[in-house]
Write a protein that holds these residues in place. Structure first.
Motif, PDB file in Angstrom:
ATOM      1  N   ASN A   1      -2.680 -28.742  42.971  1.00  8.47           N
ATOM      2  CA  ASN A   1      -3.797 -29.608  43.340  1.00  8.47           C
ATOM      3  C   ASN A   1      -5.013 -29.419  42.444  1.00  8.47           C
ATOM      4  O   ASN A   1      -6.123 -29.814  42.811  1.00  8.47           O
ATOM      5  N   GLY A   2      -4.796 -28.811  41.271  1.00  6.77           N
ATOM      6  CA  GLY A   2      -5.844 -28.770  40.261  1.00  6.77           C
ATOM      7  C   GLY A   2      -6.575 -27.462  40.102  1.00  6.77           C
ATOM      8  O   GLY A   2      -7.512 -27.377  39.293  1.00  6.77           O
ATOM      9  N   ALA A   3      -6.190 -26.410  40.834  1.00 13.90           N
ATOM     10  CA  ALA A   3      -6.884 -25.130  40.696  1.00 13.90           C
ATOM     11  C   ALA A   3      -6.624 -24.512  39.332  1.00 13.90           C
ATOM     12  O   ALA A   3      -5.535 -24.656  38.769  1.00 13.90           O
ATOM     13  N   VAL A   4      -7.618 -23.790  38.823  1.00 15.59           N
ATOM     14  CA  VAL A   4      -7.506 -23.182  37.492  1.00 15.59           C
ATOM     15  C   VAL A   4      -7.847 -21.696  37.513  1.00 15.59           C
ATOM     16  O   VAL A   4      -8.161 -21.099  36.483  1.00 15.59           O
TER      17      VAL A   4
ATOM     18  N   ASN B   1      -7.805 -21.900  25.947  1.00 11.58           N
ATOM     19  CA  ASN B   1      -8.312 -20.858  25.045  1.00 11.58           C
ATOM     20  C   ASN B   1      -9.129 -19.794  25.787  1.00 11.58           C
ATOM     21  O   ASN B   1     -10.160 -19.311  25.283  1.00 11.58           O
ATOM     22  N   GLY B   2      -8.680 -19.453  26.980  1.00 17.32           N
ATOM     23  CA  GLY B   2      -9.299 -18.372  27.732  1.00 17.32           C
ATOM     24  C   GLY B   2     -10.477 -18.766  28.588  1.00 17.32           C
ATOM     25  O   GLY B   2     -11.033 -17.925  29.298  1.00 17.32           O
ATOM     26  N   GLU B   3     -10.874 -20.028  28.548  1.00 21.58           N
ATOM     27  CA  GLU B   3     -12.024 -20.449  29.357  1.00 21.58           C
ATOM     28  C   GLU B   3     -11.680 -20.468  30.839  1.00 21.58           C
ATOM     29  O   GLU B   3     -12.516 -20.176  31.696  1.00 21.58           O
ATOM     30  N   LYS B   4     -10.432 -20.832  31.146  1.00 26.86           N
ATOM     31  CA  LYS B   4      -9.981 -20.926  32.539  1.00 26.86           C
ATOM     32  C   LYS B   4      -8.655 -20.167  32.666  1.00 26.86           C
ATOM     33  O   LYS B   4      -8.184 -19.566  31.722  1.00 26.86           O
ATOM     34  N   GLY B   5      -8.092 -20.211  33.876  1.00 21.14           N
ATOM     35  CA  GLY B   5      -6.808 -19.559  34.084  1.00 21.14           C
ATOM     36  C   GLY B   5      -6.911 -18.068  34.308  1.00 21.14           C
ATOM     37  O   GLY B   5      -6.004 -17.308  33.953  1.00 21.14           O
TER      38      GLY B   5
END
Length: 357
Positions: free
Chosen positions: A35-38, A101-105
């Motif tokens: 559902n779009g979570a990062v 590139n490491g911004e999210k996740g």
């Protein structure tokens, strides 16, 4: 075939507002990612709750660790499980981490609440946690010692997530500590391109605390004001952060009503939402439109400010000094709850250790 998107997915795909799963439960995180979570977050209390609900998934592993670590205390086993749960969540979020590139996740893992007065112990644990996975983020409480630890951990390259934070003064103290840590890194020629610090404001918990204050002090106030207090605090902090250009991103946590989600849509911030509230929001008829710049009714802020000293402390940027953070009511209450939750986790492990043959 339908193009329907859940409200949370619509928010994630049409605005700059991110959302995380407020748990390290894998099946909850899978639902959230769909559902779009990062991102995701965890702490010893969350780990304990996951074990209570999903012990069938972890019991064999805990028993295995007990056998493999014959001299380990229940604390040793508990932190090993905490780290493994966070690692599993990090692995699930790794594709998002790589794509952005490491911004999210990223997933947050929390330092031991018992260290809330000891910056050195918090930093030591934070540095260790930072090595568990490339997309690990470390949570530390916004106490007096926590602010010191946040600067030092940032300097040592740890992406921090300040927690046990409820007020504008705490958020500013975190952001300034991060800036000092980053400046030290830059001065020594160290990279900061992969630094994405976060500061939580537990919007529902400031509401909880003010309700306790009103009851304790026999204050008569329009009840709706108490549902808007955390929202007002967050919106004021967000405005100040934008004006000052802090690198730290704000994060809303501790949900009690839909305003603590819907009023922040459109903000360049994060909402960390428990599974229960994700389901509620996704099943609601609340429209997904930008509201972050909609001011809270000035009459609500005026009434809260006139009648509740602790709201003034929480809302005004100079409402508290760092030395007052530890004794602020919401901080004390939350620390006690987190410590009790940690004790519950230890008891779960202890009961399994004692029964091992």
């Amino acid at each position: 075939m339908t193009n329907y998107k859940s409200p949370l997915h619509e928010m994630a795909s049409t605005s700059v507002t991110d959302y995380w799963n407020d748990s390290c439960s894998i099946w909850e995180l899978e639902y959230a990612i769909e559902n779009g979570a990062v991102g995701a977050t965890t702490n010893p209390v969350i780990v304990g709750n996951v074990l209570k609900k999903e012990m069938h998934l972890y019991k064999d592993r805990i028993l295995e660790l007990i056998q493999q670590m014959p001299k380990a205390t229940e604390d040793d086993i508990a932190w090993k499980i905490n780290e493994e749960m966070a690692g599993a969540g990090a692995k699930l979020l790794q594709p998002i981490f790589e794509q952005t590139n490491g911004e999210k996740g990223r997933i947050s893992i929390q330092t031991n609440t018992k260290y809330y007065r000891d910056a050195e112990l918090m930093v030591e644990q934070a540095v260790r946690f930072n090595q568990l996975a490339p997309n690990m983020m470390v949570k530390m409480p916004t106490t007096k010692a926590g602010v010191e630890a946040i600067e030092e951990a940032t300097y040592q390259g740890v992406n921090i997530n300040a927690t046990v934070s409820f007020t504008v003064p705490q958020a500013i103290a975190v952001a300034e500590a991060v800036e000092r840590g980053l400046a030290r890194r830059v001065k020594e020629g160290k990279d900061i391109s992969n630094m994405h610090p976060v500061c939580t404001i537990m919007v529902g918990r400031i509401d909880d605390w003010l309700k306790i204050v009103v009851d304790r002090d026999d204050i008569i106030i329009d009840p709706k004001c108490l549902e808007w207090a955390g929202v007002a605090v967050m919106k004021n902090a967000y405005k100040i952060f934008n004006e000052r250009g802090y690198k730290t991103k704000l994060l809303a946590a501790a949900y009690r009503n839909h305003l603590q989600w819907s009023e922040f849509i459109g903000g360049d911030m994060i909402e960390t939402i428990p599974y229960k509230w994700q389901k509620r929001f996704n099943g609601s008829d609340v429209t997904v439109v930008d509201r972050i710049d909609h001011p809270v009714d000035p009459k609500i802020i005026e009434e809260l400010s006139n009648k509740i000293e602790d709201f003034r402390k929480a809302y005004n940027p100079d409402g508290m000094k760092v030395e007052e953070f530890d004794t602020f009511g919401a901080t004390s209450k939350t620390l006690l709850q987190f410590l009790a939750g940690y004790d519950d986790l230890i008891n779960i492990i202890r009961n399994l250790m004692i029964t091992v043959k």
